[in-house]
Design an enzyme around this catalytic site. Structure first.
Site, short mmCIF file in Angstrom:
data_model
loop_
_atom_site.label_atom_id
_atom_site.label_comp_id
_atom_site.label_asym_id
_atom_site.label_seq_id
_atom_site.Cartn_x
_atom_site.Cartn_y
_atom_site.Cartn_z
N GLY A 182 11.92 -21.71 -8.84
CA GLY A 182 10.94 -20.89 -9.55
C GLY A 182 10.08 -20.04 -8.63
N GLU A 238 20.93 -20.43 -15.72
CA GLU A 238 19.85 -21.33 -15.36
C GLU A 238 19.17 -20.82 -14.10
OE1 GLU A 238 19.07 -23.73 -17.43
OE2 GLU A 238 20.72 -22.88 -18.62
N LEU A 239 17.87 -20.71 -14.14
CA LEU A 239 17.09 -20.15 -13.03
C LEU A 239 17.33 -20.94 -11.73
CD1 LEU A 239 14.89 -18.10 -12.23
CD2 LEU A 239 13.21 -19.89 -12.70
N ASP A 240 17.75 -20.24 -10.70
CA ASP A 240 17.96 -20.83 -9.38
C ASP A 240 18.96 -21.98 -9.38
OD1 ASP A 240 16.04 -19.05 -8.47
OD2 ASP A 240 14.40 -20.45 -8.75
N GLU A 241 19.89 -21.95 -10.34
CA GLU A 241 20.84 -23.06 -10.45
C GLU A 241 22.28 -22.62 -10.16
OE1 GLU A 241 20.43 -26.29 -11.19
OE2 GLU A 241 18.27 -26.27 -11.54
#
Lengths: 276, 276, 276, 276
Positions: free
Chosen positions: C194, C219-222
């Site tokens: 994040g 998915e954020l940063d995934e």
């Protein structure tokens, strides 16, 4: 106003006390303070960052009075330093410095770029920095250096960065700019002194390549080392691949060393650096 | 049964196809396969791990038949290798290998430890490994080596690890164990060849110290390099501190190199290693 | 003409043989060849660089015919790829890419820079690259993205580099550019997902900061990680110092990852990358 | 006699001066002196190594008198510290500490090894160190900890090293040994908190694995971090390979952190460490 005080002296009992007493009596605000005693030589080194109002020479004189006879003392204010860059054909280190300069990351004024080639002129001028092409053709080493010196001196720089400047300097030139010449050598010195370190590294079959930022002295690649780092390579790297892999290290090692100089964190002693 | 096939040859079109064809026709199960072509010398290197039932010599002959005339081929099974350790006074590398051996991390049989000193006898024997003290006193280099050789040969080792063995070896000794002698040198070679690298590193004021694991050849510290690494130091490190800082790197670099040899991953060519 | 062949398939005995047979029969010259079998999933991955004259679709069809049903095959030529950069306010990663582009180190065509701010316009245009300022003010996320998309699509890029683009992307946007979105996150993921990773790192008191280059997924940063690295810090670093220290790592990690994409070396599988 | 003085206080002008004045008036010989001011919290931290003859309590009282009210002061002599090791099944960290102990590299007395398993008994006893097997079977967490505590307390250790001790500790146990519990966690925290970090790392597809040495607090893996490092891995590593690769980092990170504690170099503040 912010100041940086650098001291080198033979170690004595009470030096920290006596110096900090003076700073305290001046009402100064110490923001950082680092000392180091080299047990071997019994030398004391100190760097203090402080803020406050002072008459520079008076403070220096007061501290000199309590230091042992053989000492070095230096008091720097927080003004941005002026630097001049010397380059040859390769542009990656120059480019890296220009970008750091543009973004405000490099806290210095780049006054000029001087080169024995002209291929980096366009790049330099994009950033509004004067570029001086001083070709070597038909000039003796001394004649060429005289022209370089003249151009450097117009800008009275605090630091001259050899950002991949591939010319060997005469002792005279070096002497003239003592403690001002910062060089980046593309090997983990003392391995691969001289020209073509990546060719030598390939020949030897090493598994690391690196870079060394150092002050320049008379002896080629023998000056006090400021920063070094390496990167891992393997058998798939030929000399050119090593050169490519080394570029990132060269850029970062030089940039780190330059920052240390700009922050007045580097003392020298016995052909070594003490970084406080 | 598991095998590792190592091939070195002049590069030709179709080598991968021809070799993989033979392996396929034998019904072998390839688990890992790596090739490398050195563009400079036009040499082809290959390492294949496979499992299956074979008559070793027959497979070798079949492959030899399709290889260019000048080649090296070697087919190893998966038996644990036997190793003999040569040490002098320092115990950290020896101790590290013993602990890895005890925990099963080191996939080899340590058959014996030989030393010109006796201070590591107790440590070695804790782990149930025979220790041979062969003092050098009043013996010529040749006489001493003859005794060492005799002891080594009792165990017919695949690899002889010089785990901080501080004696210079004669060309005869080296020749006798070609491609079997693994040494750890306590510097990032080619910097600081010879004895006392940490003293030299201190003298030079470097900002990194390191270690190099290499095959031993006639020329001191000039053999093919297998692994190298460094650790950062600063002006507060004297020669002893560098020595301490270097110990971790020495241990890991040697252990990494030894594992590569145990897994038959190291080929040599032109005084360099190709690690597949 | 040079080509790069990428294959992913369920592993079967003889795949290397069968594929190399076809390449051999086409008379192609294999310059690099790497295979990897993921033992867990029994998946076979292969990357081959070869030169020669071929009819692309015919070669693909011939190889498809011998591959198990569920496979991925991709044949790339050696043309320079087109890339578009998305940035926000920070300029260090953008600047680094521009300098590598200018010197020819970055083997790609930077077709455009798009930003939700305009502070990097001057920098970008120094290098002759079109800059598009698409401010977010009073636009919904979807409206803003629609404008960004439209600009991106004008250049039909092979890769879109999020070079410190600080906007969260909608699933729709991500879906539209699958396997084309390369992001640099300023932490060693999965730590500090994040916004504001350096603030979080400072809060947690870590002794390393780092950067992660990854493909973007919903998915954020995934998304699948391509490159990661860290740099050591200590208690003297506040959040800003960490940010400064992290800049070098961010630049190099992104540049390394981008080079891997440009050389078609990255395969993805199960939200992971296989780099051959 | 050698001493180490540690001070933490709210920062005030003149602290260095006032403290060094007292040390000077006692006629003490300062050998190392480091200060740090955390600008955020305005906290002053200082560590001084000195030699001389003192009455400990008197010196402490004199310094306390000039410190702001809320402060921490601690004066340690140079005696070797006593440590107790808690381990579970894995032996690599234990073995590494034992070897460093045996060679004199670890400047501490290992008084005992306590384990919930008995597989490391033989190894421990090789080095003449008492081994206590305290199995968990049919005991509640509290009952088991009571037995462990009883054994620990027999040796009154300065530091308790959790050398891969795989049991979660109760808040009571942690409270009882505040600032004495040193743990090694096999990931680069805060990534992969809890059990099986290597499985999680494999699942996430990271390109680095690491280790973190930290003080233990009530919150699992949330205590102040002392040392961290990572090692690079790639897609060929499964969870077991990561585990193997991580072992070297775990050993070195723990050993480095332990050395810092043994040299009284670690202060804690706001769940962070200040290392002087």
């Amino acid at each position: 106003m912010k100041y940086k005080l650098l001291i080198e002296a033979n170690d004595r009992k009470g030096l920290v006390y006596k110096i900090s007493k003076i700073l305290y009596e001046y009402g100064l605000n110490i923001e950082q303070n680092t000392e180091f005693v080299d047990a071997c030589s019994n030398k004391f080194f100190m760097r203090t960052e402080f803020s406050g109002d002072i008459i520079k020479q008076k403070l220096i004189d007061d501290i000199k009075a309590i230091l042992p006879t053989n000492h070095m003392i230096s008091l720097k204010n927080d003004d941005k330093k002026n630097i001049v860059l010397l380059v040859s054909k390769e542009s990656h280190v120059l480019g890296d410095l220009l970008i750091r300069y543009e973004s405000g990351e490099l806290q210095a004024n780049i006054k000029a770029v001087i080169s024995n080639h002209d291929n980096t002129k366009k790049l330099t001028e994009k950033f509004g920095i004067p570029f001086f092409h001083i070709p070597t053709n038909s000039l003796s080493r001394e004649q060429h250096e005289a022209l370089v010196k003249k151009t450097i001196n117009r800008f009275d720089p605090n630091i001259i960065v050899l950002a991949k400047y591939m010319r060997i300097l005469t002792p005279d030139f070096v002497k003239n700019y003592q403690h001002k010449l910062l060089n980046i050598h593309h090997s983990f010195l003392p391995a691969f002194v001289g020209a073509n370190p990546y060719d030598m590294a390939y020949e030897r079959g090493v598994k690391i390549v690196g870079a060394t930022a150092h002050y320049v002295t008379d002896e080629l690649d023998e000056g006090p080392i400021i920063c070094q780092d390496v990167v891992h390579i393997d058998h798939t790297y030929n000399s050119d691949d090593m050169c490519k892999a080394g570029k990132n290290v060269e850029k970062i090692v030089l940039s780190d060393a330059l920052n240390l100089l700009l922050e007045d964190k580097v003392l020298t002693f016995n052909n070594k650096t003490v970084i406080l």
